[in-house]
Design an enzyme around this catalytic site. Structure first.
Site, PDB file in Angstrom:
ATOM      1  N   LYS A 139       0.848  -1.202   0.000  1.00 18.30           N
ATOM      2  CA  LYS A 139       0.000   0.000   0.000  1.00 18.30           C
ATOM      3  C   LYS A 139       0.885   1.255   0.000  1.00 18.30           C
ATOM      4  O   LYS A 139       2.106   1.155   0.205  1.00 18.30           O
ATOM      5  CB  LYS A 139      -0.908  -0.019   1.234  1.00 18.30           C
ATOM      6  CG  LYS A 139      -0.162   0.021   2.575  1.00 18.30           C
ATOM      7  CD  LYS A 139      -1.068  -0.330   3.734  1.00 18.30           C
ATOM      8  CE  LYS A 139      -0.297  -0.336   5.043  1.00 18.30           C
ATOM      9  NZ  LYS A 139      -1.099  -0.898   6.156  1.00 18.30           N
ATOM     10  N   ARG A 149     -10.306  -0.089  14.943  1.00 17.25           N
ATOM     11  CA  ARG A 149     -10.141   0.724  13.740  1.00 17.25           C
ATOM     12  C   ARG A 149     -11.149   0.240  12.698  1.00 17.25           C
ATOM     13  O   ARG A 149     -12.109   0.922  12.395  1.00 17.25           O
ATOM     14  CB  ARG A 149      -8.696   0.616  13.252  1.00 17.25           C
ATOM     15  CG  ARG A 149      -8.320   1.619  12.213  1.00 17.25           C
ATOM     16  CD  ARG A 149      -6.842   1.585  11.892  1.00 17.25           C
ATOM     17  NE  ARG A 149      -6.427   0.396  11.146  1.00 17.25           N
ATOM     18  CZ  ARG A 149      -5.226   0.230  10.618  1.00 17.25           C
ATOM     19  NH1 ARG A 149      -4.298   1.173  10.781  1.00 17.25           N
ATOM     20  NH2 ARG A 149      -4.916  -0.855   9.955  1.00 17.25           N
ATOM     21  N   TYR A 160      12.874  31.624   4.934  1.00 11.16           N
ATOM     22  CA  TYR A 160      11.607  32.340   5.114  1.00 11.16           C
ATOM     23  C   TYR A 160      11.381  32.716   6.572  1.00 11.16           C
ATOM     24  O   TYR A 160      11.726  31.965   7.486  1.00 11.16           O
ATOM     25  CB  TYR A 160      10.447  31.465   4.665  1.00 11.16           C
ATOM     26  CG  TYR A 160      10.286  31.380   3.155  1.00 11.16           C
ATOM     27  CD1 TYR A 160      10.266  32.525   2.366  1.00 11.16           C
ATOM     28  CD2 TYR A 160      10.135  30.146   2.544  1.00 11.16           C
ATOM     29  CE1 TYR A 160      10.091  32.430   0.987  1.00 11.16           C
ATOM     30  CE2 TYR A 160       9.959  30.040   1.167  1.00 11.16           C
ATOM     31  CZ  TYR A 160       9.939  31.198   0.388  1.00 11.16           C
ATOM     32  OH  TYR A 160       9.764  31.101  -0.951  1.00 11.16           O
ATOM     33  N   MET A 196       9.245  24.807   0.354  1.00 10.79           N
ATOM     34  CA  MET A 196       8.531  23.810  -0.452  1.00 10.79           C
ATOM     35  C   MET A 196       9.504  22.939  -1.245  1.00 10.79           C
ATOM     36  O   MET A 196       9.366  21.723  -1.293  1.00 10.79           O
ATOM     37  CB  MET A 196       7.565  24.509  -1.410  1.00 10.79           C
ATOM     38  CG  MET A 196       6.697  23.522  -2.165  1.00 10.79           C
ATOM     39  SD  MET A 196       5.653  24.317  -3.396  1.00 10.79           S
ATOM     40  CE  MET A 196       4.576  25.297  -2.375  1.00 10.79           C
TER      41      MET A 196
HETATM   42  C1  LIG Z   1      -0.302  -1.814   6.879  1.00 15.38           C
HETATM   43  C2  LIG Z   1      -0.853  -3.116   7.363  1.00 15.38           C
HETATM   44  C3  LIG Z   1      -0.009  -4.235   7.519  1.00 15.38           C
HETATM   45  C4  LIG Z   1       1.506  -4.176   7.396  1.00 15.38           C
HETATM   46  O1  LIG Z   1       2.057  -3.728   8.614  1.00 15.38           O
HETATM   47  P1  LIG Z   1       3.648  -3.596   8.809  1.00 15.38           P
HETATM   48  O2  LIG Z   1       3.791  -3.151  10.225  1.00 15.38           O
HETATM   49  O3  LIG Z   1       4.099  -2.557   7.841  1.00 15.38           O
HETATM   50  O4  LIG Z   1       4.237  -4.929   8.534  1.00 15.38           O
HETATM   51  C5  LIG Z   1      -0.602  -5.461   7.825  1.00 15.38           C
HETATM   52  N1  LIG Z   1      -1.937  -5.559   7.992  1.00 15.38           N
HETATM   53  C6  LIG Z   1      -2.768  -4.499   7.882  1.00 15.38           C
HETATM   54  C7  LIG Z   1      -4.229  -4.685   8.106  1.00 15.38           C
HETATM   55  C8  LIG Z   1      -2.253  -3.237   7.579  1.00 15.38           C
HETATM   56  O5  LIG Z   1      -3.072  -2.185   7.486  1.00 15.38           O
END
Ligand SMILES: *Cc1c(COP(=O)(O)O)cnc(C)c1O
Length: 369
Positions: free
Chosen positions: A38, A136, A264, A313
């Protein structure tokens, strides 16, 4: 590797392979490996990372959102792809690209079954997520009956896996909490499997879960950060290799007189004579303003050069008063030493945040040394 002549993120695919093999060495031979790619592959480019890992026979991929999965399909990834946080508006596209949704509440389950039926799907693979303490995403443990009675109304979907996510797998002070999450998950999985009459894949561990809770690997593990070279502890970081090196160059050197200011808002005012270097990397590249004013640093010829004044930036200015260097010289922002984690802690951040923040305009270069 040639010296950088602009800001580049160099990705070492051999290090990726090394990390993958290290993590795999922690698993039983029959445990499946899901690679989490991701957020643009944690900043390293999901398509490049996934293509490389697909060739190493990784079993599964995961992304957060549907469009990330679509990009992987377009890049030629054929392995199954779990979408961890899909939204109903994308369900049609998700099915078109053979992506597999995480189903985390009744609303999503009902809507996915509706779309899958309309798309004339049968036994479309879905993954049921349970909340065991992170609070979550996920069904609660008492939802098993209602999920199963809903599933029995339709042939459109089939449960390929049941999973949960640990809240504090890296924190051994929270071991009791984590063991409780694992136990809750086991009970949910037993109950679910008994009622549905077949055995979905079970998975619960992220990278730190893999390293700290071998008893909880179940049928598959989901690793992200470990692949990219970080293990959430000093000990585990020793066993892993950061795959990304963020490099830049010195565009210009200034001599700052006593009483002069830099940047800045005149945020830095000098009380002595200084030498500064201006670098072509700023908050739009992922070096946030919280690294400014002496918190963050870069490395010039092995020596630390603190960021002075506000982060702009497109640029930062660093203090090179005692460093022998010239315009055009290479600068390391992070890599093997200091690592992204070392730099992140200067601004109360973590490796995850700094590596995923490197913006798309920074050129990625792939090497396999
Ligand atoms: C991002 C995520 C992972 C990976 O976690 P890491 O700590 O980067 O290995 C695994 N499972 C879920 C549900 C996640 O959101």
């Amino acid at each position: 590797m040639a010296k950088a002549q602009e800001t580049v993120l160099e990705i070492d695919l051999k290090a990726l392979k090394y990390n993958f093999e290290y993590l795999k060495s922690k698993l039983q031979a029959n445990t499946n490996f899901l690679a989490v790619v991701k957020a643009f592959g944690y900043g390293s480019d999901a398509c490049e990372i996934a293509k490389y890992l697909q060739d190493l026979n990784v079993n599964y991929f995961a992304v957060a959102y549907t469009n990330e999965g679509v990009a992987l399909r377009k890049a030629g990834i054929t392995q199954p792809i779990l979408v961890l946080h899909p939204q109903t508006i994308n369900f049609k596209s998700l099915i078109e690209h053979c992506l597999e949704p995480s189903i985390y509440n009744a609303k999503i389950l009902n809507e996915f079954i509706t779309v899958a039926s309309a798309e004339k799907q049968t036994e479309y693979p879905i993954h049921i997520k349970f909340n065991t303490g992170l609070n979550r995403l996920g069904f609660s443990d008492d939802a098993v009956e209602s999920i199963i009675s809903k599933l029995k109304t339709s042939e459109a979907v089939k449960v390929k896996s049941i999973f949960s996510h640990l809240a504090a797998s890296e924190d051994l002070n929270e071991k009791e909490f984590t063991l409780n999450q694992i136990e809750t998950f086991k009970q949910i999985a037993d109950n679910f499997t008994n009622q549905i009459g077949y055995k979905p894949i079970l998975h619960a561990c992220n990278t730190s879960g893999v390293l700290n809770y071998p008893e909880a690997h179940f049928d598959m593990v989901r690793c992200g950060i470990g692949l990219y070279g970080f293990g959430n502890s000093e000990k585990e970081n020793q066993h892993l290799k950061p795959i990304g090196t963020l490099k830049t160059v010195i565009s210009q050197i200034h001599t700052i007189k006593e009483g002069d200011s830099v940047g800045y808002n005149r945020a830095f005012k000098s009380d002595s004579v200084l030498k500064t270097a201006t670098l072509p990397i700023g908050h739009a590249d992922g070096i946030g303003r919280h690294y400014g004013n002496g918190k963050g640093f870069v490395t010039v010829h092995g020596q630390k050069a603190p960021i002075i004044g506000n982060v702009c930036m497109d640029m930062i200015m660093v203090n090179i008063t005692n460093i022998d260097c010239k315009e055009g010289d290479e600068v390391i922002v992070f890599g093997e030493n200091p690592t992204a984690e070392d730099v992140a802690v200067t601004a109360n951040s973590i490796s995850y945040e700094i590596i995923t923040s490197i913006s798309q305009r920074v050129k990625r270069i792939y090497i396999s040394k």
